[in-house]
Design a protein around this motif. Structure first.
Motif, PDB file in Angstrom:
ATOM      1  N   GLN A  93      51.398 -95.718  37.823  1.00  0.00           N
ATOM      2  CA  GLN A  93      50.083 -95.154  37.518  1.00  0.00           C
ATOM      3  C   GLN A  93      49.468 -95.789  36.262  1.00  0.00           C
ATOM      4  N   ILE A  94      49.834 -97.034  35.987  1.00  0.00           N
ATOM      5  CA  ILE A  94      49.245 -97.781  34.872  1.00  0.00           C
ATOM      6  C   ILE A  94      48.075 -98.589  35.410  1.00  0.00           C
ATOM      7  N   LYS A  95      46.887 -98.363  34.829  1.00  0.00           N
ATOM      8  CA  LYS A  95      45.698 -99.095  35.231  1.00  0.00           C
ATOM      9  C   LYS A  95      45.586-100.390  34.435  1.00  0.00           C
ATOM     10  N   ALA A  96      44.922-101.380  35.017  1.00  0.00           N
ATOM     11  CA  ALA A  96      44.666-102.637  34.308  1.00  0.00           C
ATOM     12  C   ALA A  96      43.251-103.090  34.629  1.00  0.00           C
ATOM     13  N   ASN A  97      42.468-103.305  33.589  1.00  0.00           N
ATOM     14  CA  ASN A  97      41.071-103.692  33.755  1.00  0.00           C
ATOM     15  C   ASN A  97      40.682-104.765  32.746  1.00  0.00           C
ATOM     16  N   VAL A  98      39.567-105.420  33.038  1.00  0.00           N
ATOM     17  CA  VAL A  98      39.018-106.462  32.171  1.00  0.00           C
ATOM     18  C   VAL A  98      37.677-105.997  31.609  1.00  0.00           C
ATOM     19  N   VAL A  99      37.480-106.198  30.310  1.00  0.00           N
ATOM     20  CA  VAL A  99      36.159-106.107  29.705  1.00  0.00           C
ATOM     21  C   VAL A  99      35.765-107.516  29.277  1.00  0.00           C
ATOM     22  N   ALA A 100      34.623-107.980  29.762  1.00  0.00           N
ATOM     23  CA  ALA A 100      34.169-109.346  29.502  1.00  0.00           C
ATOM     24  C   ALA A 100      32.877-109.310  28.688  1.00  0.00           C
ATOM     25  N   PRO A 101      32.965-109.452  27.360  1.00  0.00           N
ATOM     26  CA  PRO A 101      31.752-109.491  26.547  1.00  0.00           C
ATOM     27  C   PRO A 101      30.944-110.756  26.817  1.00  0.00           C
ATOM     28  N   GLY A 102      29.651-110.646  26.610  1.00  0.00           N
ATOM     29  CA  GLY A 102      28.817-111.845  26.540  1.00  0.00           C
ATOM     30  C   GLY A 102      28.894-112.414  25.139  1.00  0.00           C
ATOM     31  N   ALA A 103      27.890-113.190  24.755  1.00  0.00           N
ATOM     32  CA  ALA A 103      27.866-113.792  23.421  1.00  0.00           C
ATOM     33  C   ALA A 103      27.583-112.713  22.380  1.00  0.00           C
ATOM     34  N   GLY A 106      32.936-102.000  21.766  1.00  0.00           N
ATOM     35  CA  GLY A 106      34.074-101.131  21.486  1.00  0.00           C
ATOM     36  C   GLY A 106      34.088 -99.836  22.275  1.00  0.00           C
ATOM     37  N   GLY A 107      32.912 -99.262  22.493  1.00  0.00           N
ATOM     38  CA  GLY A 107      32.845 -97.999  23.216  1.00  0.00           C
ATOM     39  C   GLY A 107      33.253 -98.123  24.666  1.00  0.00           C
ATOM     40  N   VAL A 108      32.996 -99.293  25.270  1.00  0.00           N
ATOM     41  CA  VAL A 108      33.381 -99.521  26.664  1.00  0.00           C
ATOM     42  C   VAL A 108      34.902 -99.619  26.773  1.00  0.00           C
ATOM     43  N   VAL A 109      35.502-100.353  25.842  1.00  0.00           N
ATOM     44  CA  VAL A 109      36.965-100.462  25.821  1.00  0.00           C
ATOM     45  C   VAL A 109      37.593 -99.082  25.616  1.00  0.00           C
ATOM     46  N   ALA A 110      37.049 -98.318  24.676  1.00  0.00           N
ATOM     47  CA  ALA A 110      37.596 -96.988  24.399  1.00  0.00           C
ATOM     48  C   ALA A 110      37.475 -96.078  25.621  1.00  0.00           C
ATOM     49  N   PHE A 111      36.357 -96.159  26.321  1.00  0.00           N
ATOM     50  CA  PHE A 111      36.169 -95.365  27.539  1.00  0.00           C
ATOM     51  C   PHE A 111      37.274 -95.630  28.553  1.00  0.00           C
ATOM     52  N   LEU A 112      37.662 -96.907  28.700  1.00  0.00           N
ATOM     53  CA  LEU A 112      38.709 -97.253  29.668  1.00  0.00           C
ATOM     54  C   LEU A 112      40.075 -96.693  29.267  1.00  0.00           C
ATOM     55  N   CYS A 113      40.191 -96.244  28.027  1.00  0.00           N
ATOM     56  CA  CYS A 113      41.436 -95.643  27.540  1.00  0.00           C
ATOM     57  C   CYS A 113      41.328 -94.127  27.480  1.00  0.00           C
ATOM     58  N   THR A 114      40.553 -93.565  28.389  1.00  0.00           N
ATOM     59  CA  THR A 114      40.403 -92.112  28.464  1.00  0.00           C
ATOM     60  C   THR A 114      40.636 -91.644  29.892  1.00  0.00           C
ATOM     61  N   GLU A 115      40.804 -90.347  30.029  1.00  0.00           N
ATOM     62  CA  GLU A 115      41.013 -89.740  31.346  1.00  0.00           C
ATOM     63  C   GLU A 115      39.775 -89.900  32.229  1.00  0.00           C
ATOM     64  N   ASP A 116      38.587 -90.018  31.617  1.00  0.00           N
ATOM     65  CA  ASP A 116      37.366 -90.203  32.407  1.00  0.00           C
ATOM     66  C   ASP A 116      37.404 -91.493  33.228  1.00  0.00           C
ATOM     67  N   ALA A 117      38.214 -92.471  32.789  1.00  0.00           N
ATOM     68  CA  ALA A 117      38.290 -93.766  33.485  1.00  0.00           C
ATOM     69  C   ALA A 117      39.536 -93.877  34.366  1.00  0.00           C
ATOM     70  N   ARG A 118      40.119 -92.735  34.723  1.00  0.00           N
ATOM     71  CA  ARG A 118      41.414 -92.747  35.405  1.00  0.00           C
ATOM     72  C   ARG A 118      41.375 -93.434  36.762  1.00  0.00           C
ATOM     73  N   TRP A 119      40.207 -93.541  37.405  1.00  0.00           N
ATOM     74  CA  TRP A 119      40.124 -94.102  38.748  1.00  0.00           C
ATOM     75  C   TRP A 119      39.522 -95.507  38.749  1.00  0.00           C
ATOM     76  N   ILE A 120      39.381 -96.083  37.566  1.00  0.00           N
ATOM     77  CA  ILE A 120      38.929 -97.473  37.438  1.00  0.00           C
ATOM     78  C   ILE A 120      40.165 -98.348  37.292  1.00  0.00           C
ATOM     79  N   ASN A 121      40.346 -99.270  38.217  1.00  0.00           N
ATOM     80  CA  ASN A 121      41.571-100.069  38.216  1.00  0.00           C
ATOM     81  C   ASN A 121      41.314-101.427  38.855  1.00  0.00           C
ATOM     82  N   GLY A 122      41.820-102.472  38.214  1.00  0.00           N
ATOM     83  CA  GLY A 122      41.669-103.816  38.737  1.00  0.00           C
ATOM     84  C   GLY A 122      40.252-104.346  38.679  1.00  0.00           C
ATOM     85  N   GLN A 123      39.452-103.817  37.760  1.00  0.00           N
ATOM     86  CA  GLN A 123      38.039-104.160  37.715  1.00  0.00           C
ATOM     87  C   GLN A 123      37.683-105.047  36.514  1.00  0.00           C
ATOM     88  N   ARG A 124      36.631-105.824  36.690  1.00  0.00           N
ATOM     89  CA  ARG A 124      36.044-106.629  35.613  1.00  0.00           C
ATOM     90  C   ARG A 124      34.702-106.020  35.252  1.00  0.00           C
TER      91      ARG A 124
END
Length: 255
Positions: A182-192, A228-246
């Motif tokens: 049950q470990i999720k893995a996701n990518v956050v890709a910043p622009g410039a 930073g807020g997007v990364v933090a969101f992915l480390c919360t229960e609200d993002a529990r069903w986001i997985n394998g996404q960019r």
């Protein structure tokens, strides 16, 4: 002792730039944070103090994330620190953020430059994550930081962009293979982004900054506070069903 709902994140490269904003936003979400810094202990200590002012716990450890030989010792320190302070050696989230820039035309890129970028942006991420797994709680998550340069091409970024592309593929495999825990893995890709990354390339070069603004739907270059807020969101229960996404966070750059 650690309460059942007290989550802990480990962030690489958390003393400045995007990493600093990630650490601060994780703390605002109620997480305690362990983060690494490469050389600037003073800046790292300032971030620790900011997290403490928010009301969460933080500690910074020195680590060169391009040097795999340091990883075992690093996680020994992390595990010992957590065991002493929480009663458990485990943490919940890993954010692979640390990195350096390389602006070099493909035809002129040396093997040493290639190896340096590979070690920090791909090989280091691969093996740091591997060595983190025994200390990660089931149900946690991994956030890998990529770049818009894995989607669109800009001259001079062939090495950096291709390593980020490799990380994006790796993230899908992590999501698949760690799903049983049950470990999720996701990518956050910043622009410039306007930081001191790459010697302040986007922030301080007016022509580059304007070029970025002109190619971005929202009309400006990004700032650390956009990410930073997007990364933090992915480390919360609200993002529990986001997985394998960019998730690209670029203001609509080159769309």
């Amino acid at each position: 002792m650690k309460t059942d709902n007290q989550k802990i994140a480990v962030v690489t490269g958390g003393s400045r730039g995007l990493g600093r904003d990630m650490v601060i936003n994780l703390a605002k979400k109620g997480l305690d944070v362990i983060f690494t810094y490469h050389s600037n202990k003073e800046k790292a200590d300032e971030v620790v103090a900011e997290v403490q002012n928010i009301g969460q716990k933080a500690i910074a450890f020195q680590l060169d994330t391009s040097d795999i030989s340091q990883f075992d010792g690093f996680f020994e320190k992390v595990g010992s620190h957590l065991k002493e302070n929480t009663g458990s050696s485990n943490f919940d989230y890993l954010v692979n953020n640390a990195g350096t820039a390389l602006y070099s035309p493909f035809a002129q890129t040396t093997e040493q430059q290639f190896d340096d970028i590979m070690n920090i942006h791909y090989k280091g991420v691969f093996f740091l994550t591997q060595k983190a797994l025994p200390l990660m709680n089931d149900g946690g998550g991994i956030v890998n930081i990529s770049s818009g340069l894995a989607r669109f091409a800009m001259p001079g970024s062939s090495t950096y962009g291709s390593m980020k592309g490799a990380v994006e593929v790796l993230t899908k495999y992590l999501a698949k293979e760690l799903g049983g825990r049950q470990i999720k893995a996701n990518v956050v890709a910043p622009g410039a982004i306007e930081t001191d990354f790459g010697g302040g390339h986007v922030r301080d070069n007016k022509e580059t900054n304007q070029m970025v603004a002109n190619s971005t739907a929202l009309g400006r270059a990004g700032v650390p506070e956009d990410i930073g807020g997007v990364v933090a969101f992915l480390c919360t229960e609200d993002a529990r069903w986001i997985n394998g996404q960019r998730i690209e966070v670029s203001g609509g750059m080159n769309i």
